[in-house]
Design a protein around this motif. Sequence first.
Motif, short mmCIF file in Angstrom:
data_model
loop_
_atom_site.label_atom_id
_atom_site.label_comp_id
_atom_site.label_asym_id
_atom_site.label_seq_id
_atom_site.Cartn_x
_atom_site.Cartn_y
_atom_site.Cartn_z
N TYR A 73 6.05 -4.78 -10.73
CA TYR A 73 6.92 -3.60 -10.79
C TYR A 73 7.95 -3.63 -9.67
O TYR A 73 9.16 -3.52 -9.90
CB TYR A 73 6.05 -2.35 -10.72
CG TYR A 73 6.77 -1.03 -10.57
CD1 TYR A 73 7.80 -0.67 -11.43
CD2 TYR A 73 6.42 -0.15 -9.56
CE1 TYR A 73 8.46 0.55 -11.29
CE2 TYR A 73 7.05 1.07 -9.42
CZ TYR A 73 8.07 1.41 -10.28
OH TYR A 73 8.72 2.61 -10.14
N VAL A 74 7.49 -3.82 -8.44
CA VAL A 74 8.39 -3.83 -7.29
C VAL A 74 9.37 -5.00 -7.38
O VAL A 74 10.57 -4.83 -7.14
CB VAL A 74 7.58 -3.88 -5.97
CG1 VAL A 74 8.49 -4.14 -4.78
CG2 VAL A 74 6.81 -2.57 -5.78
N ALA A 75 8.88 -6.17 -7.75
CA ALA A 75 9.75 -7.35 -7.85
C ALA A 75 10.89 -7.10 -8.84
O ALA A 75 12.05 -7.44 -8.56
CB ALA A 75 8.94 -8.57 -8.26
N GLU A 76 10.58 -6.53 -9.97
CA GLU A 76 11.60 -6.29 -10.99
C GLU A 76 12.58 -5.20 -10.56
O GLU A 76 13.79 -5.33 -10.78
CB GLU A 76 10.96 -5.94 -12.33
CG GLU A 76 10.28 -7.11 -12.98
CD GLU A 76 11.23 -8.26 -13.28
OE1 GLU A 76 12.26 -8.03 -13.95
OE2 GLU A 76 10.95 -9.38 -12.83
N ARG A 106 4.16 1.41 -2.04
CA ARG A 106 4.96 1.41 -0.81
C ARG A 106 4.67 0.16 0.01
O ARG A 106 5.58 -0.51 0.50
CB ARG A 106 4.69 2.67 0.01
CG ARG A 106 5.55 2.78 1.25
CD ARG A 106 5.34 4.09 2.00
NE ARG A 106 4.01 4.19 2.55
CZ ARG A 106 3.06 5.03 2.12
NH1 ARG A 106 3.30 5.85 1.13
NH2 ARG A 106 1.87 5.06 2.69
N LEU A 107 3.40 -0.20 0.15
CA LEU A 107 3.03 -1.39 0.91
C LEU A 107 3.57 -2.67 0.25
O LEU A 107 4.03 -3.58 0.94
CB LEU A 107 1.51 -1.47 1.08
CG LEU A 107 0.89 -0.37 1.94
CD1 LEU A 107 -0.63 -0.46 1.90
CD2 LEU A 107 1.41 -0.42 3.37
N GLU A 108 3.54 -2.71 -1.07
CA GLU A 108 4.08 -3.86 -1.79
C GLU A 108 5.59 -3.93 -1.62
O GLU A 108 6.16 -5.01 -1.48
CB GLU A 108 3.71 -3.78 -3.28
CG GLU A 108 4.16 -4.98 -4.09
CD GLU A 108 3.52 -6.30 -3.64
OE1 GLU A 108 4.19 -7.34 -3.83
OE2 GLU A 108 2.39 -6.30 -3.12
N VAL A 145 9.64 0.74 5.45
CA VAL A 145 10.55 0.18 4.45
C VAL A 145 11.87 -0.19 5.11
O VAL A 145 12.40 -1.29 4.91
CB VAL A 145 10.76 1.15 3.27
CG1 VAL A 145 11.76 0.60 2.28
CG2 VAL A 145 9.43 1.45 2.58
N ILE A 146 12.40 0.72 5.92
CA ILE A 146 13.66 0.44 6.63
C ILE A 146 13.49 -0.74 7.58
O ILE A 146 14.37 -1.61 7.66
CB ILE A 146 14.16 1.71 7.36
CG1 ILE A 146 14.62 2.76 6.33
CG2 ILE A 146 15.28 1.37 8.35
CD1 ILE A 146 14.94 4.11 6.93
#
Length: 150
Positions: A73-76, A106-108, A145-146
Amino acid sequence: MKTISELIEALRGIDLGESGNVGAFERGLAEVVALRTTDSIVPLMGLFRDDAPYDELMFSIIHGIEVFEDAAYVAEVLRDVSSFCSGSPRWASIVFMRMLNTESTRLELVRQLRDADAGTKAAVKSLMEKINARSFEFLPKTTAVIAAAS
């Protein structure tokens, strides 16, 4: 069986300004989601419209792309994040706020951002700053994330 491209094109052709088309959009979206392939995520992201008359349909897209494992999901989402943020900033914010609110996602996101290209990092960092400007409650969630995007 129709391809993802054909299904997405059919969805793009539906006039969401007419309430009678809501059901057609939902049925078409269900067909795409039923394919259960991550190849559908980026094309579905292209369907988000900040001016959509029915937020429920945009949330249906979100639910359709959130069904995948976090890594995929995150990769896409990151693969097309620059276009997503510029084409539909409101819904990009909503999708990312949902990612921030789910710890594993969030961690991913942090993990994948560390290895992302500069354009992806810049788009995500800018989006996180905009989210923080609107609501300080996200600051603890956006900090890592930042940092990963810097």
